[in-house]
Design an enzyme around this catalytic site. Structure first.
Site, PDB file in Angstrom:
ATOM      1  N   GLU A   1       1.145  12.685  -3.810  1.00  0.00           N
ATOM      2  CA  GLU A   1       0.697  12.667  -2.420  1.00  0.00           C
ATOM      3  C   GLU A   1       1.650  13.489  -1.562  1.00  0.00           C
ATOM      4  OE1 GLU A   1      -0.438   9.391   1.028  1.00  0.00           O
ATOM      5  OE2 GLU A   1       1.202   8.969  -0.355  1.00  0.00           O
TER       6      GLU A   1
ATOM      7  N   GLU B   1       0.873  -1.174   0.000  1.00  0.00           N
ATOM      8  CA  GLU B   1       0.000   0.000   0.000  1.00  0.00           C
ATOM      9  C   GLU B   1       0.906   1.218   0.000  1.00  0.00           C
ATOM     10  OE1 GLU B   1      -2.310   2.644   3.062  1.00  0.00           O
ATOM     11  OE2 GLU B   1      -2.756   0.511   3.361  1.00  0.00           O
TER      12      GLU B   1
ATOM     13  N   CYS C   1      -3.512   7.249   5.266  1.00  0.00           N
ATOM     14  CA  CYS C   1      -3.403   6.950   3.836  1.00  0.00           C
ATOM     15  C   CYS C   1      -4.694   7.269   3.106  1.00  0.00           C
ATOM     16  CB  CYS C   1      -3.018   5.490   3.636  1.00  0.00           C
ATOM     17  SG  CYS C   1      -3.939   4.346   4.666  1.00  0.00           S
TER      18      CYS C   1
END
Length: 536
Positions: free
Chosen positions: A403, A275, A312
């Site tokens: 991100e 992830e 996340c």
């Protein structure tokens, strides 16, 4: 040889040890210490990195443990998971106090995370007792058919020893005994954990809880080991070890890709369930925005700053059609954000990377600063930030899609619903996508949904994604780069599927078949017989 201390009872001490099977060993090499991100104070004890020989020993023990562990009765493995849960609770305040010092997270957040960690373990114990995870299928022989159909029976078994990497932002729920470990152990796979260097003491305490459960349940000591390392060497050696058959990782895109490359270059490549990166777009559809702009804006600020934005599933991107509704949303979000105090970030490295990300947006063409949160006095205080751009600028600059791990988000203003769909089509894979909508937004939502289904692992309506329920139907995954394999989830009971593989038994004598595939179904599990659900 390193001094070895063997203990089987659960203790509450932190000694700077790695745990290899039932041995507790001092780490070696350059000493390093965890840092309190709120004060900058370095914490005792010192840790070193596990040596290559330690990695080899842990992995070799795991390989030795595998056949016996995967062959256990499901109810026995379930009891083992429950014993781990009990041991974690038995650590009491000592665990929470150490986690607070190492992460800067508040007590209430960590107590909730401990509950989630324990809940995950107990949920997987239920999965084992249910037995349906085995996926048993029976197609009896058809001797009268020409050509004869053989007797075919299928079940799923564990893939083998699994390497798990502790995550920075969840020192309990995505760490030593977190979701990856719980799923792998439930599947019958021994686990070797690489502790996150940001919270080594917390990891050691939880590791002792698992180690003690292994001993109490009479399991092979290789079922669990815990390694330490501040750099990349230990993790690389762990993923490259031939005994490891799968990897669970939560962290940065750079880290996940590095591990995937190592795994792919092995003589026997193995899957890395990584992830990695997600900005979790939020789509504000027109009617919802016009009727609830201020409410949505305030709730957005709460979600963005939760846990200093270190989730996340943080809403790092907002899309709206330019107009009065969007202006009201930005004004409400900015006002709420400016009142938010800066929160302590997990580590100095994460704080520095966040600051760099904010600086990049400050300097990006076509991007304007809408609001900053309050400043903080903590060493690693993360000051929230909200930026605004237009869809043309966003579509022209891939860097705006990167991100920024922390309480930073970018609002993208679109000219119309068609351009909003263009932006959705442009996005990389995501963990989540959110729609704020009303019934009158049906046409736009219906057009957006197929694209979001291709882009995200979880789609929400009228809520924010910073909350991941541990449940049977949860998906915490998504297309690359959200994860390395979008067919899987790291949260929920379906997470066990990452660490299982199917085996078919053809014309095997009844006395040799595993219990789950015997005609009498002594395990009492749900099965498919010739494609039909067989009653227990």
């Amino acid at each position: 040889m390193d001094p070895i201390e063997r203990k089987h009872a659960l203790t509450h001490t932190i000694d700077g040890n790695m745990l290899i099977g039932q041995a507790r060993r001092k780490t070696t090499g350059n000493a390093w210490r965890a840092m309190n991100p709120a004060t900058g104070e370095y914490l005792e004890p010192a840790y070193g990195s596990s040596a290559p020989a330690h990695v080899d020993q842990a992995c070799s023990l795991a390989a030795q443990a595998f056949d016996g562990f995967r062959s256990m009765e499901d109810h026995e493995r379930a009891a083992f998971l429950e014993r781990i849960a009990d041991n974690i609770l038995e650590l009491g305040p000592a665990l929470i106090e150490r986690a607070v010092l190492e992460t800067g997270l508040p007590v209430a957040r960590l107590e909730g995370e401990r509950g989630r960690t324990v809940g995950q373990l107990r949920l997987f114990a239920q999965v084992l007792r249910d037995g349906s995870y085995i996926g048993a299928r029976l197609d009896p022989a058809l001797p009268e058919r020409s050509p004869r159909r053989p007797d075919l029976r299928l079940r799923r078994i564990g893939v083998g020893p699994v390497a798990v990497f502790g995550a920075s932002n969840f020192p309990l729920a995505f760490s030593v005994a977190g979701g990856d470990t719980a799923a792998a152990l439930a599947a019958g796979c021994p686990v070797v954990v690489k502790a996150h260097p940001g919270h080594p003491g917390t990891s050691e305490l939880v590791g002792q809880a698992v180690q003690a459960a292994v001993a109490a349940c009479g399991l092979h000591e290789g079922v669990f080991s815990l390694l330490h390392g501040e750099g990349h060497e230990v993790g690389a050696a762990l993923v490259g070890h031939p005994a490891i058959k799968a990897v669970g990782f939560t962290g940065s895109r750079a880290g996940g890709l590095a591990l995937m490359n190592i795994a792919a270059r092995r003589p026997e490549p193995v899957p890395v369930y990584a992830e990695m990166s997600s900005i979790n777009p939020v789509f504000l559809l027109q009617n919802a925005l016009e009727n609830s702009a201020e409410t949505i804006g305030a709730a957005f600020a709460d979600s963005l700053t939760l846990g200093a934005g270190q989730f996340c599933t943080n809403p790092g991107l907002v899309l709206a059609i330019r107009g009065a509704g969007a202006d009201r949303f930005i004004a409400a979000a900015a006002a709420a954000l400016e009142a938010k105090p800066a929160s302590t970030m997990l580590t100095a490295g994460i704080h520095a990377a966040y600051q760099q990300g904010v600086d990049r947006l400050m300097q990006a063409g076509g991007v304007k600063l809408a609001a900053r949160g309050s400043r903080g006095e903590a060493v690693c205080a993360g000051q929230a930030a909200l930026f605004v751009t237009d869809a043309d600028a966003f579509l022209a600059d891939r860097a705006l899609e990167a991100e920024n791990f922390g309480a930073s988000s970018l609002v993208v203003l679109c000219t119309d619903a068609a351009q909003m769909r263009d932006v959705a089509q442009h996005l990389e894979g995501q963990l989540t996508a959110t729609l704020f909508l009303e019934e009158q937004d049906r046409a736009v939502a219906t057009q957006l949904l197929p694209t979001l289904e291709r882009k995200a692992g979880r789609i929400l309506a009228n809520g924010f994604p910073t909350g991941v329920e541990v449940a049977h139907a949860m998906v915490h995954g998504g297309p690359f780069p959200a994860t390395g394999d979008g067919r899987s989830t790291s949260v929920g009971t379906a997470a066990i599927e990452r660490f299982l593989r199917p085996v078919c038994y053809q014309d095997i004598p009844a006395w040799l078949l595993p219990a789950s595939l015997q005609d009498a179904n002594p395990s009492g599990i749900m099965r498919l017989r010739e494609g039909q659900i067989e009653q227990r």
